[in-house]
Design an enzyme around this catalytic site. Structure first.
Site, PDB file in Angstrom:
ATOM      1  N   TYR A 142      33.843   3.770 -18.082  1.00 31.01           N
ATOM      2  CA  TYR A 142      32.508   4.089 -17.577  1.00 31.01           C
ATOM      3  C   TYR A 142      32.552   3.956 -16.053  1.00 31.01           C
ATOM      4  O   TYR A 142      32.685   2.852 -15.523  1.00 31.01           O
ATOM      5  CB  TYR A 142      31.510   3.116 -18.180  1.00 31.01           C
ATOM      6  CG  TYR A 142      30.045   3.515 -18.063  1.00 31.01           C
ATOM      7  CD1 TYR A 142      29.633   4.586 -17.291  1.00 31.01           C
ATOM      8  CD2 TYR A 142      29.069   2.795 -18.732  1.00 31.01           C
ATOM      9  CE1 TYR A 142      28.292   4.932 -17.204  1.00 31.01           C
ATOM     10  CE2 TYR A 142      27.725   3.130 -18.649  1.00 31.01           C
ATOM     11  CZ  TYR A 142      27.354   4.198 -17.877  1.00 31.01           C
ATOM     12  OH  TYR A 142      26.018   4.539 -17.777  1.00 31.01           O
ATOM     13  N   LYS A 168      33.151   8.412 -18.799  1.00 36.14           N
ATOM     14  CA  LYS A 168      31.704   8.610 -18.835  1.00 36.14           C
ATOM     15  C   LYS A 168      31.235   8.438 -17.399  1.00 36.14           C
ATOM     16  O   LYS A 168      31.336   7.351 -16.818  1.00 36.14           O
ATOM     17  CB  LYS A 168      31.054   7.566 -19.754  1.00 36.14           C
ATOM     18  CG  LYS A 168      29.527   7.598 -19.771  1.00 36.14           C
ATOM     19  CD  LYS A 168      28.972   6.674 -20.867  1.00 36.14           C
ATOM     20  CE  LYS A 168      27.485   6.851 -21.065  1.00 36.14           C
ATOM     21  NZ  LYS A 168      26.676   6.016 -20.139  1.00 36.14           N
TER      22      LYS A 168
END
Lengths: 312, 312, 312, 312
Positions: A142, A168
């Site tokens: 992330y 992400k």
């Protein structure tokens, strides 16, 4: 990449990733039963994946023992929806959580940035690489806060670690997104993960990024799913109406206080009659006035969906 | 405030707070024996306090089980030096760690900002307050990163929570420092805690802030202590020489890579023959070239101290 | 360095630099008569230097024709106080203004960062160097915003350009300040120039930086001068009282709106009965409520000075 | 809004805005003849508008006298292409430049943020409003650096000032862009103006923003125009190839040094045999190595265009 990783990568490349809230009791302890009900409800809506104990799941303030209990419940209730376990805090805790996720049967993890400390790209790669080597299941990094990956670092991680699936993106930097998309190709999973990712949904679709995380899905899946279809199919009228009358006003509430990107999810669950308890400090729950605004907004969102043409 | 808290506050208001490194083995596991030796060595140098598993102790990447082992060892070896346990990560982990610190006999904790999430002043106060209410021992909030306290918030926390002692300032914002000093008075403990705090030492003394954290103390206590005396007693020549020939070049190495503020401590321990193992990712150990520069700098620091007039 | 530059550098190394406001008429045009009266009043207070058309003088919104008129008036009224002309905007305008300053008899200029564009250290050095070569008078670079100099760049400019005197620091980064002080020695002029520089005055004195800019001097010279003496002579009580009851509350008003660091100077002049007109957009004048607060604060400042022991 | 403003707004809502470089001689003075040739060449390529003395035209370092000469030349050579004059620096200079633009026949201006000073939204609105009231021609505000407009401010300016056309967005904040697009409708002109705006072109088209500024157009109009068509018509293959092999590598050169977003335009003109002289400090010209990379890239861009299918 083995076939289960390929299958997972494919699942994550299209549709909505749903982030369950973490259910707490009023005394602040975790509520395993509430969590089970909540995850089951979400799974029934068939998102592309479920990410328990992620950002909306207050990974920030869950301790490792609570973590395993919550993850176990979530995997148990997810049915056929793939579970990507939120993992973070720091090297030791992240590796332990990743091992727990693998053991409990999750096909992948979402790795959050390390706690507090800053690092350059080499340090970040070292951190992600160490977690990748701990497990065989898929790893999504992330990219946000003190853990923002440039395209070169992310692509190199994908070369070195067969189970590193991709990123992400929590930043919305399209220079990096375009590079990852054009250089990484099908090997590389790229998910739009900025706060209220619907704001960037159409722009991401325009450059081939067709999955995103949705906090709205957690409390209002019908609206989130209708919006996704509007973006995907270019239904400008539905898109414009939901954006103007629902998402932008929602963002206005979210922007009223730092941390509300998370708090608003639990407020939404309360508003729709599926409460998951209060947020933990330093987060603050919405005020009564903001709750009323959110309830009105939820009614608007539902009305727009009801009035919209049925998707083909 | 009860007398033990008053005594602690007094101890923290003058002198150097030492931050032990956390000893790791080459395989990355914690090294309890190494930790014991290291803390005993530091305690013998009689700093104002010892802060195990703080920033220099890689609180970032220590998990809660390792934490209790390490803290137990540290308190055991600290002798008569007060131990302020580093505590952080998020509400559940922080409360658990605070309780462990109290149970193991530490007189206070240093509370780090919450993991990842941002909060406004009300949210931060909510977080610190919740930890204060968990224990009876003293609480110092570390103001840095996503947990920066303005003066009003910090003063209000001191009013509400008898065991909230004050702030370790990691920012160097003198508007806030002056307000805390002038409004908080003796009730409020204020510690200079910017990275390489010696850079702001003289400036802080000029406005009445007379204690600071020192990463150099961890591997070179003689230099750190001599510098402290130079600042306190206005020995300009010793101050200028140590600043110019030791501290500023040290900062130049530290600035070469994000995270080196921590890595340099373990590098220094290796250089002086008291190794505490490698750092954990995302931190990176110094390169061989940087190690050689650091060794030369340590020799310089020792020579300056040897040549300086003996303190009165 | 020739003797007039040495003399100027010496003058700038101690005491207060005063920044006249630029007098505007109610219709927004410059008010040359008002400017003359204002500068004469300030000069009579004998600051170390006068810096017309600097930050407090709204260099931002003065055009080159207005500039020469205003500078001419200021130099004319400055008497024996050295005038350092504010200069900026961009290469062509800055060189033209520097030549005007030299022609009109100013012994030096204060060079502001270039408009909008960002540059690395090489680019900034190129910019400052080009201005230095345009004139023979002294040049001080104002380190702030998009024009922040690291110590190496500033020291190299001093080596290359005999008329580059040094830096007015608007950042408060003590790593750089200490390096400049310890490496630059007497050759290098270093002025504390952060907004409301009194906040850093004692800290700067502690490391040998003994001159600063004062916006308060422009409308309340008696208070500014008394505070300077308190800092210089270590009069803790006077320092603490003025800091707590005057400067910190003043900063609180200043922080209420971006740009108030400048607007508050004209508000102060209005409050003391020596108005210099409104500020130009995008600056905003203080509201009536804020004006009342400022008036009360001015009364407090005067009372503290009246009650303070006469300086020795 | 009168008909000429409506016509201008329409022209600016589709296609490429071209930003001429400002031609300087080797001694640094402006080169009016070079400027005339350069603008004539660009006008022949028929961009939606020409913006002389904007960012690529080094508005930063042009003084007001040079400005009028350059603008006069540019308007004279622009033929039927609308000229939007770059205007900035500060209130007095901006109003003077706006009046010159109107007098010389430009249908609009692009207003840059004020020099150095920061302001809140009310202050920015005050600044833009004052310039709007100075002239009758169209005003576009360039949202960037210290002059970033939120949607509410921009929409209110459009309500109050009939000649305020809208915003050139230099930020890429899609929350604001979506609000302006959905609330402002046809009344509001919105131009994608981030550095190397092609990076956001497809994303902006996806939400209805169909014009952008192009620095590449200034030295390689054939590539810039072919890319625009690929975006508009959804020619994925041409888009991907130009993005991957031309634009992203160009951005990599641009990112090597602050200020290169401007310098690379003059480097490109030199590379294609239409030199406009050096950049002014603090900007730096490209190194010889970077020039060679740029030349190779230009060859690549031309080859891709030659190999691409002819647009329908």
């Amino acid at each position: 990449m083995d076939s289960s990783l390929i299958k997972l990568a494919k699942a994550l490349s299209e549709g909505i990733l749903a982030f369950p809230a973490t259910a707490f009791r009023d005394d602040g302890a975790i509520d395993a039963d509430g969590m089970a009900r909540h995850v089951a409800t979400l799974a029934a809506e068939q998102p592309a994946a479920l990410v328990p104990i992620g950002g909306a799941g207050e990974i920030f303030s869950v301790d490792p023992d609570e973590y395993e209990t919550l993850l176990d419940v979530a995997i148990d209730q997810a049915g056929d929806v793939p579970v990507i376990a939120g993992v973070g805090h720091g090297l030791a805790t992240a590796r332990r959580a990743a091992r727990a996720a693998e053991r409990l049967g999750a096909p992948g993890i979402l790795l959050f940035p390390p706690y507090l400390t800053t690092a350059d790209q080499a340090g970040l790669a070292h951190y992600v690489g160490a977690v990748c080597e701990t497990v065989g299941i898929g790893v999504i990094a992330y990219s946000r806060n003190n853990g923002i990956f440039d395209a070169e670092t992310a692509l190199r991680l994908a070369e070195r670690h067969p189970n590193f699936l991709g990123v992400k993106d929590g930043v919305g930097d399209f220079e990096t997104i375009l590079k990852l998309k054009l250089e990484g190709g099908d090997r590389f999973t790229l998910i739009n993960g900025v706060p209220t990712a619907e704001i960037l949904a159409a722009q991401c679709f325009a450059v081939g990024v067709t999955s995103y995380s949705s906090a709205v899905f957690t409390f209002l899946p019908a609206v989130a799913k209708r919006f996704y279809r509007a973006v995907r199919d270019g239904e400008t009228e539905v898109f414009d109406r939901l954006m103007r009358e629902f998402y932008l006003p929602l963002v206005a509430i979210r922007n009223r206080r730092r941390g509300y990107a998370v708090s608003i999810v639990k407020a939404g669950l309360r508003a729709v009659g599926e409460p998951a308890g209060p947020v933990r400090a330093p987060l603050m729950d919405l005020t009564a006035e903001e709750m009323a605004q959110l309830e009105a907004l939820i009614a608007t969102g539902r009305r727009i969906v009801a009035e919209a043409p049925a998707p083909v």
